[in-house]
Design an enzyme around this catalytic site. Sequence first.
Site, PDB file in Angstrom:
ATOM      1  N   SER A  30      40.951  33.207   0.219  1.00 20.10           N
ATOM      2  CA  SER A  30      41.779  32.020   0.048  1.00 20.10           C
ATOM      3  C   SER A  30      42.467  31.590   1.337  1.00 20.10           C
ATOM      4  CB  SER A  30      42.834  32.251  -1.040  1.00 20.10           C
ATOM      5  OG  SER A  30      43.768  33.229  -0.644  1.00 20.10           O
TER       6      SER A  30
ATOM      7  N   LYS B 154      49.718  33.833   1.123  1.00 19.03           N
ATOM      8  CA  LYS B 154      49.593  32.386   1.126  1.00 19.03           C
ATOM      9  C   LYS B 154      50.583  31.788   2.142  1.00 19.03           C
ATOM     10  CE  LYS B 154      46.664  31.879  -2.376  1.00 19.03           C
ATOM     11  NZ  LYS B 154      46.273  33.300  -2.427  1.00 19.03           N
TER      12      LYS B 154
END
Length: 238
Positions: free
Chosen positions: A156, A193
């Site tokens: 990701s 993230k």
Amino acid sequence: MALKLTARQSQILDLIRLAIQQTGRPPTRAEIARELGFRSANAAEDHLRALERKGYIRLSAATSRGIQLTGQAQATDTGSASLPAPAGSPPAHTPGPLPGAPSWLTPADSRLVPLVGRVAAGSPVLAAEHVEREIPLAAHLFESAPDYLLRVRGSSMRDAGILDGDLLAVRSTPQARHGQIVGARLGDDVTVKRLDHQGRRIRLLPENPDFQPIDVGPGDDFAIEGIAVGLIRTTALH
């Protein structure tokens, strides 16, 4: 069938494995030459080229540490007692340098940093059961000293240069600024993230268009575990 190695080639291959296992990066030609008593780095280069021809390593001219172990090298035991355990074995918690490690693997200013694997739901990141081992890192390796290394899972954050299997150096803190890359706990997972924090809105942004942003609601079980201060790329630590 793997081509047979000479005794010297086996010794150098073990040295490369040990360096990656201990520091997360391969040795330079000069370090190999110094450890094995060669007069120059050129002698080490000759042996490395032979290992490359036999399929045990891949070399890159772009960096002084451009040595990568192939699958053949990782599957072949040349007799070193310091090689990683076979696949499927429980991870060894190694409290310090492995026996017989060259002195340049553990500089005087190094300190042991925990390597954290998968984190169980509801338990602290640095709980003993999450720590796979401790790795000596030189103090000058990162601008800000990390408190632990977090093994990255998934792609990701690919476009930020953070890949599956990388070791993210994390400084523990419950706070982070908008735009920083963080290790965050959301529900049962700890994820890496980019933090999007504007006013009361909090989102966790991926760096890969194949993934969707994560909106953090006011009632969600959410906490920042730390901010990223660096990255180690290696495929040898599992």
